[in-house]
Write a protein that holds these residues in place. Structure first.
Motif, PDB file in Angstrom:
ATOM      1  N   ARG A 123       0.852  -1.186   0.000  1.00  0.00           N
ATOM      2  CA  ARG A 123       0.000   0.000   0.000  1.00  0.00           C
ATOM      3  C   ARG A 123       0.887   1.235   0.000  1.00  0.00           C
ATOM      4  O   ARG A 123       1.836   1.315   0.788  1.00  0.00           O
ATOM      5  N   SER A 124       0.595   2.163  -0.855  1.00  0.00           N
ATOM      6  CA  SER A 124       1.445   3.343  -0.988  1.00  0.00           C
ATOM      7  C   SER A 124       0.616   4.617  -0.921  1.00  0.00           C
ATOM      8  O   SER A 124      -0.578   4.627  -1.235  1.00  0.00           O
ATOM      9  N   THR A 125       1.286   5.667  -0.495  1.00  0.00           N
ATOM     10  CA  THR A 125       0.759   7.012  -0.646  1.00  0.00           C
ATOM     11  C   THR A 125       1.792   7.801  -1.416  1.00  0.00           C
ATOM     12  O   THR A 125       2.927   7.949  -0.955  1.00  0.00           O
ATOM     13  N   SER A 126       1.435   8.260  -2.603  1.00  0.00           N
ATOM     14  CA  SER A 126       2.391   8.961  -3.467  1.00  0.00           C
ATOM     15  C   SER A 126       2.112  10.455  -3.439  1.00  0.00           C
ATOM     16  O   SER A 126       0.992  10.908  -3.153  1.00  0.00           O
ATOM     17  N   PHE A 168      -2.420   0.440  -4.430  1.00  0.00           N
ATOM     18  CA  PHE A 168      -1.970  -0.874  -3.985  1.00  0.00           C
ATOM     19  C   PHE A 168      -1.258  -1.565  -5.145  1.00  0.00           C
ATOM     20  O   PHE A 168      -1.780  -1.614  -6.266  1.00  0.00           O
ATOM     21  N   PHE A 169      -0.052  -2.116  -4.850  1.00  0.00           N
ATOM     22  CA  PHE A 169       0.771  -2.737  -5.876  1.00  0.00           C
ATOM     23  C   PHE A 169       0.895  -4.232  -5.623  1.00  0.00           C
ATOM     24  O   PHE A 169       0.976  -4.676  -4.469  1.00  0.00           O
ATOM     25  N   PRO A 170       0.923  -5.011  -6.699  1.00  0.00           N
ATOM     26  CA  PRO A 170       0.907  -6.472  -6.558  1.00  0.00           C
ATOM     27  C   PRO A 170       2.249  -7.057  -6.144  1.00  0.00           C
ATOM     28  O   PRO A 170       3.311  -6.524  -6.474  1.00  0.00           O
ATOM     29  N   LEU A 171       2.179  -8.176  -5.443  1.00  0.00           N
ATOM     30  CA  LEU A 171       3.332  -8.993  -5.086  1.00  0.00           C
ATOM     31  C   LEU A 171       3.078 -10.410  -5.576  1.00  0.00           C
ATOM     32  O   LEU A 171       1.993 -10.966  -5.378  1.00  0.00           O
ATOM     33  N   THR A 178       9.969 -14.975  -1.825  1.00  0.00           N
ATOM     34  CA  THR A 178      10.650 -13.705  -1.579  1.00  0.00           C
ATOM     35  C   THR A 178       9.823 -12.584  -2.185  1.00  0.00           C
ATOM     36  O   THR A 178       9.023 -12.808  -3.112  1.00  0.00           O
ATOM     37  N   SER A 179      10.030 -11.374  -1.685  1.00  0.00           N
ATOM     38  CA  SER A 179       9.279 -10.228  -2.192  1.00  0.00           C
ATOM     39  C   SER A 179       9.656  -9.952  -3.644  1.00  0.00           C
ATOM     40  O   SER A 179      10.834  -9.904  -3.998  1.00  0.00           O
ATOM     41  N   SER A 180       8.678  -9.803  -4.495  1.00  0.00           N
ATOM     42  CA  SER A 180       8.927  -9.568  -5.913  1.00  0.00           C
ATOM     43  C   SER A 180       9.239  -8.115  -6.222  1.00  0.00           C
ATOM     44  O   SER A 180       9.534  -7.767  -7.363  1.00  0.00           O
ATOM     45  N   ILE A 181       9.178  -7.247  -5.220  1.00  0.00           N
ATOM     46  CA  ILE A 181       9.553  -5.844  -5.368  1.00  0.00           C
ATOM     47  C   ILE A 181      10.681  -5.536  -4.401  1.00  0.00           C
ATOM     48  O   ILE A 181      10.609  -5.865  -3.222  1.00  0.00           O
ATOM     49  N   GLN A 196       5.471  -0.224  -9.527  1.00  0.00           N
ATOM     50  CA  GLN A 196       4.825   0.099 -10.798  1.00  0.00           C
ATOM     51  C   GLN A 196       3.534  -0.705 -10.954  1.00  0.00           C
ATOM     52  O   GLN A 196       3.348  -1.762 -10.358  1.00  0.00           O
ATOM     53  N   ASN A 197       2.629  -0.200 -11.766  1.00  0.00           N
ATOM     54  CA  ASN A 197       1.410  -0.888 -12.180  1.00  0.00           C
ATOM     55  C   ASN A 197       0.528  -1.316 -11.000  1.00  0.00           C
ATOM     56  O   ASN A 197       0.405  -2.496 -10.679  1.00  0.00           O
ATOM     57  N   PRO A 198      -0.117  -0.380 -10.348  1.00  0.00           N
ATOM     58  CA  PRO A 198      -1.013  -0.720  -9.234  1.00  0.00           C
ATOM     59  C   PRO A 198      -2.218  -1.528  -9.724  1.00  0.00           C
ATOM     60  O   PRO A 198      -2.694  -1.343 -10.849  1.00  0.00           O
ATOM     61  N   PHE A 199      -2.680  -2.418  -8.862  1.00  0.00           N
ATOM     62  CA  PHE A 199      -3.893  -3.156  -9.211  1.00  0.00           C
ATOM     63  C   PHE A 199      -5.139  -2.463  -8.667  1.00  0.00           C
ATOM     64  O   PHE A 199      -6.263  -2.817  -9.041  1.00  0.00           O
ATOM     65  N   TYR A 200      -4.946  -1.472  -7.799  1.00  0.00           N
ATOM     66  CA  TYR A 200      -6.106  -0.768  -7.247  1.00  0.00           C
ATOM     67  C   TYR A 200      -5.699   0.626  -6.800  1.00  0.00           C
ATOM     68  O   TYR A 200      -4.656   0.805  -6.165  1.00  0.00           O
TER      69      TYR A 200
END
Length: 768
Positions: A374-377, A415-418, A423-426, A433-437
Motif C-alpha cells: 500500500r502506498s501514498t504517493s 496498492f501494488f501487486p506482489l 521472496t518479495s517480488s519488489i 509500478q502498475n497498481p492493481f487498485y
C-alpha cells in the motif's frame, strides 16, 4: 504507522558585530550566513538577538560542524530554549520519525525558509515544500535563525502559528578551494562530502558546487538510509548597486523506516523489535492467518518458527519505506535604487516526487501473494515569487512587500501487486509500478498570496519601535481524479476551501539601557491556512465541514531582557500564547448517532512559558552554555468524539513541560571538544493525560584535532570523533506519528518510536 492514518558555545565577543544576522528580512540571502560566521573558524556558535524586538537566536555553521556529519540542521537547534527535537535515528534525518516543536506548536504549525525560499511546514508527505535535510546538505548551511514566538512579517509561510526557522546557505569564498570530508561510524555507516569553490572569477563573480553521499544502515532491524545530493550557488555583482544570488539543489532520498511501537509492544518484545524484512516467509504466514478470519480474528495471533513469543498480526510487518526526489532552485536580485530606496525580488521553483509504502497484510494481491504494497504517493510542482521595496527616510524604514505561490499537488493511495513467491517480488527501495487498485487520487491547486507593510522607527538612540501587518489568502482547490477506483460517491471530496485574513498585526519595542542590557516586547497575530487534510475524509464528512471549518489562529505576547557582558551573553524571556480554532480529527457526534470522522475545530489552547539561555566565557577557548525553558500548555475545552472526553485543563500531548541543555565547549584552534546534555521531562501521549512516557537525559560528546602544519599532507587536515547518546539510554523519542489517542489505559497505542542507542563516528576533513 502509515497504515492507520495513513553541543555548547565558543566565543561570543563578536555578537555585536554580528547583529545584522538577526535582521528580520534578508535582502541578500548570502549576507546572514557570512555575517554569522558560517565560513570562519572561531566565529560565534550562538548569536543572541541584539537589537531585536522579538525572541530571536541564531546558531552558526560552527555548531553544525561540531555535530556528526549529516546531522539534520533541525537537531542542531535542539540546544535553544523551548525547542524539542525527536527522531528514531541519531542524525535526526528519518523523516517519518523526526518531529520538531517550539513552545507547544508542532512542526506543521511553524514556518521554515531557505535563503528566503519557503519550505512549507516540513511535515511528512509535505504538500507544499520539503524537509531541510533534502533541501540542502548540512555542510552548506551558514546559519540557522530561530524566532520562537513569531516570524517576521516578510516571512513567506502560511503555517507559522508559532515560530519560524530561517536557514541561510554559506556564501561562496573569494579564494579557490576544495573541501573534502569522509565519515565512518556505527552500523558501518559512511558519509562523503566534497565542495569546490571557484573563488573570484572576475568582477566579484564567485560560486560553488558540492556533492554528498550517505549510506547509513538502521541501528536495528534491516534496511538503511541512502541519500545523495548536489548543491550549487553563485553570486554575481551587477555594477556597484545591485547583486544577483542564485542556487540550485537536487536530492535523491531513500529511507527504510523503523517499526512503530507502543508501551505494550516494548514490554513484550523489547526495545529492538522492528520490521521483519529479513523474514518474508513469516510475514506471509502472518497475513494468511489474519485473512483467514477478518471478522472474529480467531487467527489474529499465532506461533511462528524462530520466534519465542506469540506474534499478533499488527505486532510487526514486513517493511515500510519512503522515497523522495527533489529539485529546488531560487534566486534573489537586490538593488539600491538611490535616495534611500532599495528593491529585492526573489523567484523560486520546486519539483518533488515521493512515495511512502507499507507491506499490508490486510489486502492480498489478487491471484498473488497474501501481501500487497500500500502506498501514498506525492507530486509537487510549485513556483513563486517574494519581494520587497524598502524606503529609508530619516529615522524611519518603511517596507512593503509580498509573496505569491502557485502549487500543483497530487496525492494518491494505491496498492501494488506482489507475486506468490517465497521472496518479495519488489525490491525494498524500489518505486513500485502498475497498481492493481487505486483507492483515491486527488489533484490539488493551491494558490497563496501574502502582502505586508511595516515601519521601523528609531525614536532615539536607545528606543526602536516597529509595527505593521500582513494579509494572507490561501485557496485550496481539490479535484477528485476519475482514475480512482473506489466509489466516487464515498470518496469524492472535490471542492474549495479558503483561508483569508487581511489584517494580521505585529508590533515590537526594543530599548537599550546601555551597551550591556536591552529589553524587548512584542505582540503578533498569525493564521495557519488550511492544508489538504480536511479533504482526506469521505464526501459526507467534507460536506459537513466545508462551510463551517475555520483556520487555526494564534495571538502571542512575549518580552524579556538580553545581556551582553564582557564574559557573558544571554537572555531571559516570558511569553503568553492563545491558540484558537485548534483542528483535530474527531467523530463530532454521539456514538449512538454515528458520523464520519472529520477534521474539526475543537477549541483553544493557552500557553505560558519562560525561557533562559546564556553563554559564559571562562577563557578565550573555553565556554559554558546553558538553556532552560518551562512550558505550561493546556487545552481550554473538552472534546466530543463519539463521547465527551475531559481534556479541559489537561497538558498538551507530546509537549514536555521542562527542557534543559548544558554544554562545555573548548576550541583553541588546534584541539576542540564538547560535551553536552539534553534533558526533557515526561510527555503525555493522550489528550486526557492518562498515559505518558518518562523523561530522559541524553549526553553527546565530540573531540577534534586540527593539524598545525604549514604544508604537506597534514596541511588543513582535521580529525573529529563524535558519540551520541554516550550512556546508551533507552528511551521513547517520537510520539504521535500515527496520531494520538484520547485515552490509552492498556498502553497499546502504536504511535511512538524508540530513540537511537549510542552511536559513534570518526571524520576526516581536508581543505585543498
Amino acid at each position: 504507522m502509515r497504515y492507520k492514518h495513513l553541543s555548547g558555545v565558543a566565543l561570543l565577543a563578536l555578537a555585536g558585530a554580528a547583529s545584522p544576522v538577526l535582521a528580520q528580512s534578508a535582502p541578500d540571502a548570502a549576507t546572514p550566513a557570512s555575517a554569522a560566521g558560517g565560513d570562519d573558524e572561531g566565529s560565534p556558535i550562538v548569536v543572541y538577538g541584539r537589537g531585536e524586538t522579538r525572541q530571536v537566536q541564531t546558531v552558526t555553521a560552527v555548531d553544525i560542524k561540531a555535530a556528526t556529519p549529516g546531522t539534520s540542521p533541525l537537531k542542531v537547534l535542539e540546544k535553544l530554549p523551548s525547542v524539542s527535537v525527536q527522531s528514531a535515528n541519531a542524525l535526526g534525518t528519518n523523516e517519518w520519525s523526526t518531529r520538531f516543536s517550539v513552545r507547544s506548536f508542532s512542526q506543521n504549525q511553524l514556518g521554515f525558509t531557505l535563503d528566503g525560499v519557503p519550505l512549507g511546514d516540513m511535515s511528512y508527505g509535505n504538500f507544499n515544500g520539503l524537509h531541510i535535510s533534502r533541501a540542502i546538505a548540512s555542510e552548506n548551511i551558514g546559519s540557522s535563525t530561530l524566532a520562537q514566538g513569531s516570524g517576521a512579517l516578510d516571512t513567506p509561510s502560511s503555517s507559522n502559528l508559532g515560530g519560524t526557522v530561517q536557514f541561510f546557505s554559506q556564501t561562496p569564498t573569494d579564494d579557490f578551494g576544495v573541501d573534502t570530508q569522509a565519515s565512518y561510524g556505527s552500523e558501518n555507516a559512511y558519509r562523503l562530502f566534497g565542495r569546490l569553490n571557484t573563488g573570484d572569477l572576475g568582477g566579484g563573480v564567485k560560486a560553488y558546487v558540492s556533492g554528498s553521499w550517505l549510506d547509513a544502515p538502521k541501528w536495528k532491524g534491516e534496511g538503511k538510509q541512502q541519500a545523495w545530493s548536489v548543491n550549487s550557488k553563485i553570486v554575481v555583482p551587477l555594477g556597484n548597486s545591485a547583486k544577483l544570488t542564485a542556487f540550485a539543489n537536487y536530492s535523491d532520498f531513500k529511507d527504510d523506516d523503523y517499526m512503530d511501537m507502543s508501551p505494550a509492544l516494548i514490554q513484550k518484545y523489547g526495545w529492538n523489535w522492528d520490521y521483519i524484512r529479513n523474514d518474508y516467509k513469516t510475514a506471509l504466514a502472518i497475513a494468511k492467518n489474519l485473512q483467514s478470519d477478518l471478522v472474529n480474528y480467531s487467527k489474529y495471533c499465532a506461533n511462528y518458527a524462530g520466534y519465542s513469543q506469540t506474534i499478533c498480526a499488527d505486532d510487526t510487518y514486513y517493511n515500510g519505506y519512503g522515497l523522495r526526489k527533489d529539485f529546488l532552485a531560487g534566486a534573489s536580485l537586490t538593488a539600491d535604487l538611490g535616495s534611500g530606496l532599495s528593491l529585492r525580488i526573489s523567484p523560486y521553483y520546486h519539483h518533488n516526487k515521493g512515495i511512502g509504502t507499507w507491506w499490508t497484510p490486510y489486502t492480498p494481491t489478487p491471484g498473488g501473494a497474501a501481501l500487497s504494497i500500500r502506498s501514498t504517493s506525492y507530486k509537487i510542482a510549485r513556483g513563486g515569487l517574494t519581494g520587497a521595496l524598502t524606503y529609508k527616510i530619516g529615522t524611519n524604514e518603511l517596507e512593503l512587500g509580498g509573496w505569491y505561490e502557485s502549487n500543483k499537488y497530487t496525492t494518491a493511495r494505491q496498492f501494488f501487486p506482489l507475486a506468490d513467491s517465497t521472496t518479495s517480488s519488489i525490491d525494498n527501495r524500489e518505486w513500485p509500478q502498475n497498481p492493481f487498485y487505486t483507492q483515491y487520487k486527488y489533484n490539488f491547486k493551491i494558490t497563496t498570496a501574502q502582502f505586508f507593510v511595516q515601519d521601523t522607527f528609531q525614536a532615539t538612540d536607545s528606543l526602536k519601535i516597529n509595527a505593521g501587518f500582513k494579509g494572507l489568502s490561501v485557496i485550496v482547490d481539490n479535484q477528485y481524479d476519475p482514475a480512482s477506483q473506489s466509489s466516487a460517491a464515498a470518496r469524492d471530496t472535490s471542492g474549495r476551501l479558503k483561508a483569508r485574513d487581511l489584517f494580521l498585526p505585529q508590533a515590537g519595542v526594543n530599548y537599550t539601557f546601555n551597551p550591556q542590557v536591552e529589553a524587548f516586547l512584542s505582540y503578533a497575530e498569525n493564521m495557519r491556512a488550511f492544508t489538504t487534510d480536511p479533504f482526506m475524509t469521505n464526501q459526507a464528512g467534507f460536506q459537513a465541514i466545508k462551510n463551517t471549518i475555520k483556520p487555526e489562529t494564534s495571538k502571542t505576547v512575549e518580552g524579556g531582557l538580553r545581556f551582553h557582558l564582557d564574559h557573558f551573553e544571554g537572555s531571559i524571556a516570558g511569553y503568553h500564547v492563545k491558540f484558537e480554532n485548534r483542528l483535530l480529527s474527531v467523530q463530532p457526534c454521539a456514538i449512538i448517532v454515528g458520523c464520519a470522522t472529520v477534521l474539526s475545530n475543537v477549541g483553544s489552547v493557552t500557553t505560558n512559558g519562560v525561557e533562559l539561555a546564556g553563554t559564559y566565557h571562562l577563557t578565550r577557548a573555553l565556554s559554558l552554555y546553558g538553556s532552560y525553558s518551562y512550558t505550561d500548555a493546556r487545552y481550554d475545552d473538552d472534546v466530543l468524539s463519539g463521547v465527551l472526553y475531559p481534556t479541559k485543563n489537561k497538558q498538551v500531548a507530546t509537549v514536555p513541560a521542562h527542557l534543559a541543555n548544558a554544554e562545555i565547549a573548548y576550541d583553541d584552534g588546534v584541539i576542540s571538544g564538547r560535551i553536552g546534555a539534553n534533558y526533557q521531562s515526561k510527555r503525555y501521549y493522550t489528550y486526557t493525560n492518562d498515559a505518558s512516557v518518562p523523561g530522559r537525559v541524553l549526553v553527546d560528546v565530540s573531540l577534534g584535532y586540527h593539524f598545525d602544519a604549514a604544508d604537506g599532507p597534514l596541511h588543513n587536515l582535521e580529525i573529529q570523533g563524535n558519540v551520541t547518546n554516550l550512556f546508551d539510554k533507552k528511551y521513547i523519542a517520537t510520539l504521535g506519528e500515527n496520531g494520538l489517542a484520547f485515552t490509552d489505559p492498556g498502553g497499546t497505542l502504536q504511535s511512538m518510536l524508540v530513540g537511537a542507542p549510542r552511536q559513534a563516528s570518526i571524520t576526516l576533513r581536508k581543505r585543498f
